[in-house]
Write a protein that holds these residues in place. Sequence first.
Motif, mmCIF file in Angstrom:
data_model
loop_
_atom_site.group_PDB
_atom_site.id
_atom_site.type_symbol
_atom_site.label_atom_id
_atom_site.label_comp_id
_atom_site.label_asym_id
_atom_site.label_seq_id
_atom_site.Cartn_x
_atom_site.Cartn_y
_atom_site.Cartn_z
ATOM 1 N N PRO B 102 0.760 -1.159 0.184
ATOM 2 C CA PRO B 102 -0.125 0.008 0.000
ATOM 3 C C PRO B 102 0.909 1.329 -0.169
ATOM 4 N N PHE B 103 0.499 2.184 -0.836
ATOM 5 C CA PHE B 103 1.124 3.510 -1.081
ATOM 6 C C PHE B 103 0.086 4.522 -0.791
ATOM 7 N N MET B 104 0.036 5.095 0.169
ATOM 8 C CA MET B 104 -0.926 6.022 0.590
ATOM 9 C C MET B 104 -0.309 7.525 0.406
ATOM 10 N N PHE B 105 -1.340 8.637 -0.433
ATOM 11 C CA PHE B 105 -0.930 9.776 -0.589
ATOM 12 C C PHE B 105 -1.832 10.602 0.401
ATOM 13 N N GLY B 106 -1.292 11.507 1.430
ATOM 14 C CA GLY B 106 -2.011 12.285 2.231
ATOM 15 C C GLY B 106 -2.366 13.648 1.631
ATOM 16 N N GLY B 107 -3.225 14.102 2.220
ATOM 17 C CA GLY B 107 -3.572 14.069 3.636
ATOM 18 C C GLY B 107 -2.412 14.649 4.770
ATOM 19 N N VAL B 250 7.102 -2.739 3.334
ATOM 20 C CA VAL B 250 6.013 -3.228 3.291
ATOM 21 C C VAL B 250 4.625 -2.156 3.283
ATOM 22 N N GLY B 251 4.889 -1.177 3.240
ATOM 23 C CA GLY B 251 3.912 0.043 3.287
ATOM 24 C C GLY B 251 4.684 1.329 3.213
ATOM 25 N N LEU B 252 3.917 2.499 2.577
ATOM 26 C CA LEU B 252 4.784 3.549 2.631
ATOM 27 C C LEU B 252 3.762 4.641 2.352
ATOM 28 N N ASP B 253 4.201 6.031 2.670
ATOM 29 C CA ASP B 253 3.062 7.103 2.202
ATOM 30 C C ASP B 253 3.988 8.297 2.139
ATOM 31 N N ALA B 254 3.210 9.318 1.437
ATOM 32 C CA ALA B 254 3.884 10.509 1.271
ATOM 33 C C ALA B 254 2.767 11.612 1.507
ATOM 34 N N VAL B 255 3.057 12.550 2.474
ATOM 35 C CA VAL B 255 2.050 13.176 3.241
ATOM 36 C C VAL B 255 2.285 14.940 3.239
ATOM 37 N N GLU B 256 1.319 15.536 3.554
ATOM 38 C CA GLU B 256 1.591 16.944 3.742
ATOM 39 C C GLU B 256 1.673 17.860 2.446
ATOM 40 N N LEU B 257 1.478 17.279 1.352
ATOM 41 C CA LEU B 257 1.459 18.222 0.311
ATOM 42 C C LEU B 257 -0.089 19.126 0.449
ATOM 43 N N SER B 258 0.212 20.268 0.385
ATOM 44 C CA SER B 258 -0.755 21.259 0.354
ATOM 45 C C SER B 258 -0.936 22.355 -0.757
ATOM 46 N N PRO B 259 -1.366 21.722 -1.534
ATOM 47 C CA PRO B 259 -1.268 22.255 -2.923
ATOM 48 C C PRO B 259 -1.535 23.819 -3.056
ATOM 49 N N HIS B 260 -2.323 24.385 -2.139
ATOM 50 C CA HIS B 260 -2.914 25.826 -2.108
ATOM 51 C C HIS B 260 -1.886 26.734 -1.888
#
Lengths: 284, 284, 284, 284, 284, 284
Positions: B102-107, B250-260
Motif C-alpha cells: 500500500p502506498f498512501m498519498f496524504g492528507g 511493506v507500506g509507505l506514504d507521502a503526506v502533507e502536500l498542500s497544493p494551495h
Amino acid sequence: MLKRNEETFIACDAEYGDAEVVIFGAPFDSTTSFRPGARFGPKAMRSESFGIETYSPYLDKDMTDYSFFDSGDLELSFGRVESALNDIEERVRTILAAGKIPFMFGGEHLVTLPAVRAVHNKYSDVHIIHFDAHADLRDDYLGAKLSHASVMRRCWEIVGDNRIYQFGIRSGDREEFEWGKERVETHKFSFDGLDGVVERLKGKNVYFTLDLDVLDPSEFSGTGTPEAGGVRFNELREAVKLIFENVNIVGLDAVELSPHYDVSGVSTAAACKIVREMLLSMMK
Amino acid sequence: MLKRNEETFIACDAEYGDAEVVIFGAPFDSTTSFRPGARFGPKAMRSESFGIETYSPYLDKDMTDYSFFDSGDLELSFGRVESALNDIEERVRTILAAGKIPFMFGGEHLVTLPAVRAVHNKYSDVHIIHFDAHADLRDDYLGAKLSHASVMRRCWEIVGDNRIYQFGIRSGDREEFEWGKERVETHKFSFDGLDGVVERLKGKNVYFTLDLDVLDPSEFSGTGTPEAGGVRFNELREAVKLIFENVNIVGLDAVELSPHYDVSGVSTAAACKIVREMLLSMMK
Amino acid sequence: MLKRNEETFIACDAEYGDAEVVIFGAPFDSTTSFRPGARFGPKAMRSESFGIETYSPYLDKDMTDYSFFDSGDLELSFGRVESALNDIEERVRTILAAGKIPFMFGGEHLVTLPAVRAVHNKYSDVHIIHFDAHADLRDDYLGAKLSHASVMRRCWEIVGDNRIYQFGIRSGDREEFEWGKERVETHKFSFDGLDGVVERLKGKNVYFTLDLDVLDPSEFSGTGTPEAGGVRFNELREAVKLIFENVNIVGLDAVELSPHYDVSGVSTAAACKIVREMLLSMMK
Amino acid sequence: MLKRNEETFIACDAEYGDAEVVIFGAPFDSTTSFRPGARFGPKAMRSESFGIETYSPYLDKDMTDYSFFDSGDLELSFGRVESALNDIEERVRTILAAGKIPFMFGGEHLVTLPAVRAVHNKYSDVHIIHFDAHADLRDDYLGAKLSHASVMRRCWEIVGDNRIYQFGIRSGDREEFEWGKERVETHKFSFDGLDGVVERLKGKNVYFTLDLDVLDPSEFSGTGTPEAGGVRFNELREAVKLIFENVNIVGLDAVELSPHYDVSGVSTAAACKIVREMLLSMMK
Amino acid sequence: MLKRNEETFIACDAEYGDAEVVIFGAPFDSTTSFRPGARFGPKAMRSESFGIETYSPYLDKDMTDYSFFDSGDLELSFGRVESALNDIEERVRTILAAGKIPFMFGGEHLVTLPAVRAVHNKYSDVHIIHFDAHADLRDDYLGAKLSHASVMRRCWEIVGDNRIYQFGIRSGDREEFEWGKERVETHKFSFDGLDGVVERLKGKNVYFTLDLDVLDPSEFSGTGTPEAGGVRFNELREAVKLIFENVNIVGLDAVELSPHYDVSGVSTAAACKIVREMLLSMMK
Amino acid sequence: MLKRNEETFIACDAEYGDAEVVIFGAPFDSTTSFRPGARFGPKAMRSESFGIETYSPYLDKDMTDYSFFDSGDLELSFGRVESALNDIEERVRTILAAGKIPFMFGGEHLVTLPAVRAVHNKYSDVHIIHFDAHADLRDDYLGAKLSHASVMRRCWEIVGDNRIYQFGIRSGDREEFEWGKERVETHKFSFDGLDGVVERLKGKNVYFTLDLDVLDPSEFSGTGTPEAGGVRFNELREAVKLIFENVNIVGLDAVELSPHYDVSGVSTAAACKIVREMLLSMMK
C-alpha cells in the motif's frame, strides 16, 4: 510605559464594562467538507477592518459614538468537534450573563450551533433569521451529525418548528428542501418575503446568523462553496437595516468568510462593512 | 464504445491483479491546526503527475515496465476523526491482504496512524523510517490525542521502543525532544546517520513515512507549516534510493502536500517526482 | 471579565517592566521605488509567528524562559518621510531609556536610520553589522536623500568611517561600491570574513541590521527587490549565532519582508524563525 | 515635443547602428503541451529588468559602457507554427546581416529552431551549447515534428553529429536518451564536463541556448515544466562566464520563462540578471 | 477487488448504453492569441463539480434521476490544429452515431467548429444559438483561418445564412459586425430578442454553443479575454431554460473557462452550475 | 533597420503633431495609506490594452480613425511628494501648451492635484466632475496635507466653491461630508443627479477625474480600498458618454487601478475599456 500590542475590529476598543456588544472569533472549520479556510476569517476581518471608515453614510451614524468590545479569538481544538463547540458556548454564555450582546465571527457555519444553544438557554422564545446560500438542513453529512451542512437542522432541534426563517437559499439536496417545508420558513433565492417576517417578529428576540455566502460570489468570492446567483451587497445592507431596526437582536454572527479565496481583499472588506452596518443598526 | 473517464497517477493503470503496489489517497486534514489544505494533495499529485516522465534518468528505470495501480481517493468524513481513520485502516488491510504494497498519498500526517495499525497487524516486527521537519511526538495537541502533531507518539504506542527512526527533524517543543530521547532514534536537521540505520535494517520490514515538509521550503513551499533549513531534493532522492534498495518496504506514504500553498506547481511536481523514484526504487 | 484582544509576536507577552527586549513595528515603505509592501511586514510576522515553536532545537533554548515584549506598530504618516522617521526615533529612545534592547520589524530599510540615530545618541561608539543584498550606499536616489537605497550612507554620516560592516552584498551601482571602498567594510556575496569581524568587535556595542533580502530569493521571495545568488537560511542562522554570542547587541532590526510577494508564506515563516534565533541568541 | 513611449530591456537603448547585440522577443508557446505562458516571457523580462542594476559586481562591468539594442517583440500567429517560425528566422537573418549578434527572448524552446537555421546559414560550422532540464530530443511529440520537445532533434538535423553539447539534463523519455548517445554530447544533471567542452570550443562559433528551466525550481519556479534537482543560479552564472569569455558567441537565446508561474517575481528577476551577465560577458 | 480511479463530472457516471448525454473534454487552446489556459477547463470543471449539488432548486430536478456519461478528455496535439480538430470531430460523430447528445467542454472556442461539422453531417438543417461576448466572425486572425476569433465565420460556411443567432456580443472589430449584418442574427449586449428566436426555432434542431465569457467578468473572471458589461448568471440560467425547454438540442458545448484566471474558484463553480442546469433542462 | 521597441496604449501611436489627446502615466502612490500599488497602474493599462478592440460597438466609433498619442510614464521620486507633483504639473502644462488634451493614468488620486493646477492655470473657469467611492475631502491625513484622502479638498482650494461635482461617493469620515455640504456638490452612492449637472455644464470647460474605485468591487477589485456597493460598468460607461458628449473636456484622468489586487486581469481590462470609451466619446 509602552503597552502590549492590542488588536481589535476597528473602533471596538471600549472598556468591557461599557460595551453593549462583545465580539469574539470562533476560528473553526474542522467539518468543512469542500474547501477549508473559514478559520482565518476572524483574524482577517479584524486586520482589514482598518480599511473601512467608522462612519456609515448610509445610516449617518459613527461607531465611535458607541461602545463595542472585541474580546479576541477562542483557541479551539481541531479534530475535537464537541470540545470546540463547548468552548464557544461558554464564551457566549459569559457575554450574555454580563448583559451584553454576543457577536461571533466564524469560522464555518457549525459554530452557530453552540451560540444558539447559549442564547436559547437565556431566551427560550428566540427566533432565528438565517441568511445563506445553502439550506444547511441535512440530518447528517457523511455520517456526521455535527456538520456545517446540518447546522440549521440541529438549531431546529433546539428552537422547534416555525422559528427559523431562511432567506437567499439556492442550494441543497432534494431531501433537505422537502424536510424543511413543514418546519422552517424557507425563502428561496432572494429576500422576498422579508418585510412580512419582520412585521411578525417586530420587537421579538431574534438570533441573526449571516452566512456571508448568501452574497453573490461576484461580490463575495472569499468563501468555501460559492453559489452563483446570490444577492447583492446593497440588498443585504438594506435587509440588515430592516431587521435590526425592528426586532430585538439578542445574539448574532457572521460566518464563512474564507480569506484565502479572497485574493483581492474585496470579500473581507465587504464583510467588515456589513459588520459595521450590523453594529450601527442595532444602536438606537 | 466509450469508456468512463479514468484518472490515475501517471503509469499506475495496471490491472489490479498484476499490481505490485497499490496507491490510494487519504484526503483528510481535519486536525491540521495551522494551515489546512493537505486534503487536496492526492488529487493534485494525480493530476500534475502528467508533467513528469515515466522514465527516471537517475535510476535508468521506466514505470511502464512495472505494474502499479491507483485505486483513487477514500471519501472521508471531516470532523469525525476516528471514523476517517478506520476507513483508511480498512483500505490498507485490503491491499495488504491481496499481497500488495500500500502506498498512501496524504492528507495530513495523522493518516499514517491507521496505515501503521494495519501494517503492524500483518508485520508485527515492522520498523518505521520517518522523514519530517517536525518530531510529531507530542502526547496530545490542545487535548487531542489524535493529531498530526502526535502521530509518531501514537505509532510508538504500536511498534514500541527503538523502532522509529526520524531524520530531518528541525522543529518541536522541548518536551517532545526530551521524551523521544530514550524511545525513538531522532536524527536532527539532516540525513546524517542514515547509512548506519539502513545497515542495521537491511532486509527487514520497514514502513516508510515521508512528510514532504522535510524538504527545504525553497524546494517545497506547498505545505501547511514550512520550516526553513530543510534538506534538498537531491538529498532526499538519494536517501530514498539508499533505503528502498536495502530494506523491505511493506507500506509507505507521502503526506502533507498542500497544493494551495504551491502556486507555481513546483512542490506538486517535486512530490510526483519523488513518488516516481520511490515506486521505481522498490522494483527489482 | 473578558480581556481586549492582544496580539504579539509569539511568546513576547512579558510584563513591560521585566522585558529585556522590546519589539515594535515600523510599517513604512514610502520611499520604496520598485515594489512596495514592506509596510505589511510587522503584522505578517506577528500573525504567522504562531506557526513556529518557541523552542529552538539549534540553540536548545526556549523563548518562554525569557522576557520579551511586543509593543505593537507605530502609526506612521505616508508621504511625510521626516515625520515618520522622527516617530521611529522617539520609540527607540523610549525603549533605550528604559534600559531595554529595541528590536524593530520593518518596513523598508530606511527605518534603520532613525533607529541608528537613537542608538548612537546613547552609544556613541556603536558599530553596525549590516546583512543585505544591496549596498544602500547611494548619496541619493532620484534626488531623495532619505531613501532605502541610501540608508547606509546616511548611517555612515552618523557613525563615521570604518564602523559599518556589510555582508552578502551583491547589487549596487558602480559608484556606491567605489565610494564605499575607503569608508565601510564590504564583504560581497557571502559571509566570508565574518569570523574576523566578530573577533575584532568582541564585547563591543553593535547595532545589527538585517535586510532579509540577503537570503537567496529561493528561500525568501517575499521582498521588493529579489537578488538571485544569496545566502542560505542555515548560513544566516549560524552567522547570527556567531555575532550575537560574541558582541554586545544594543539594538537590532529585521526589515524588508514584503508579504504580498510571499504567497506561500515561506518567507514570513523564515523571518519569524530567524527572529526567534536572534532573540534567543542574545539571551545568556 | 514629447516622445512616443519606448520600452526596452534595461540599458538596451543604443542607436541601432552602434549596437553590438540586438535583442528581440519571440512570444510564442503554441506547441507547449503542459502549461502554456512562455509567450509572456519577453514582456515580463523587459518590464522587470528595471529592478536590477546595470552594473555587475561579479564582472565589474556596467551595461552603460556598451551598446545594446532592444528591437521589441515579433507579432507571431498562434496556431500557425511554420509561419511563426519563418518570421523568427527572418528577424535573426536581418540582425546577422547587419553584423550584429541576435539575442532572442522566448517563448517556448521551439523558437530556437529558426534562430539556429538562420545562424547556421551564416556560420555553417556553428556548435550549439544547450542548457536545459529536458533533453528535447524526441523525434515528434503526439505526431508533431515541430514541438518544444523535439527542438534539439530538429537542430541536430541542421548541424549534424557531435555539434550539440547539453548540460543539466534531468528529464526525458528513455528513447531520446538512447538516441542521443551517439549523436549529441549529453551531460546529465549538472555542469560537470563543461571545462573540457569549453576547452575544445575555444574561439569557435557557438550558438548558446539557455532553457531557463535548467535552474532548480526553487530559484526558478516560473516555467511550464519545473524539474526538481536543478543547478543553482551561481553555478549558471559561472558557467555562462566560462563559456562566453572563451568561445565566439554568434547567436543566443533565453527561453521558457513563464511569468504566470512566478507569482513572487523571483524567476523573472533571475532571468533578467542572467541576461545582464550574458550581455556583459560577451563584451571585451 | 479495488477499482481503478474514475473521475467524472458529478453524477455523470451512468452506464454508457443508458446515457442520453455524453460529455467529453476538448482541452485545446493552441490558437488563443491573448491569454491561454482554456485547455485546463474540462479538468477543472470535472474536479470542482463536486462543490455543487445534483439537485436544482430552480428546476426542481435532480441529476441522479437521469443518465449522463462523462467519457473524459481527448488527448490533442498542440501546434497541429487540423489534427486536433479532426480528433474532436471523430468523437462527436461517435457519440451522435450512438444516438446520444454530445456535450463538449472546451477548450478555446475553435473546438466548436469540428463539433458543428459533425452535427451538421447528421442534422443538415441545424441552427446554431451562440452566446458570447465576442462576435468571432473574422475571416482570419493574423492569417490564421482556423482561429478562436473566426470560429463562427467558419461555422457559417457550413450552415449558411441566417442560421446563426448570437446573443450578448459586445466586442469585435468593425468589419466583422459589418460582415455579419446580412448573414447572421446578432443581438448585441444582452439576451434581448431571445424570446422571438426561440419562438421561431421551436422544436427545431439546434446546436447550442456557450462561450462562458458572455457572463459579466464580475461573475466569471476565469477566461482569457474578459469583457466588462456582460450578462448575469441568473439571466444566463433563464435564457438556457427558455431555449432548452423549447428547441431540440442535438449538440452543445461550454467553452473558454480558463481556470488559472479564476483564483477564487467562483468561475469554475458557476460553469459547473450552468452545466447542471443545461443537462437538467434538456431532460423531459 | 530595426526600430527600438515602442509600447503605447492600443492605437495611441499617432504622430505627436497630429494628436488631439496625449496620454501619460503618473506611477506614484507614495501617500497611499492602506494598500499601495497604484504605481503599477499605467504600465498595466498600456500592456493589457491589447486585449480590447479599437472599435466600440457602443459608440460605433473606432480609435484608428482618430489621433491619440501615448507619451509614456514620468519617472517620479518616491518619498518626495512635492517634487513628484511638480513633475506631473509640468507634463500637463506642456501638453496644454501644445493645444492638446492631457489624459493622465494614475497612480493614486493625489496625482490629480497637479493636473488640476495646470489646467486651472489655463482655464481659470474650469469645473471638476469627480467619480469616486471616497469623498477625498479631508483637510489632512495623519498630518499630511498632500494625501490621496485630501486631494479634492486641495482642488477645492484652487477652483473654489460649487465647482466640484462628486458622484458615487459612499465612504468618508463624518467631518468631510459635513464640510463638503456647503462647498461641493456631493451625489452619494450613484449617478443620480448627473443629468442635471451635465445640463448646467453644457459646453463648459470640465476636468474629469475618474477614481476607478467608483465601480463596484465585483467589477473592479484591483484597487487599494475596495468599497462594496458601487456602480456597474455599464452605468459608468453611459455616464461618461453623457458627460463627454455635452461638456468641453479640457483634461482628464483615470486613477487608482492597483493591478496587484487584480489577479484575474478583469479590473485592468475594464479600465482599458472605459479609457477607450472616454477617448472615443470626446471625439466629434
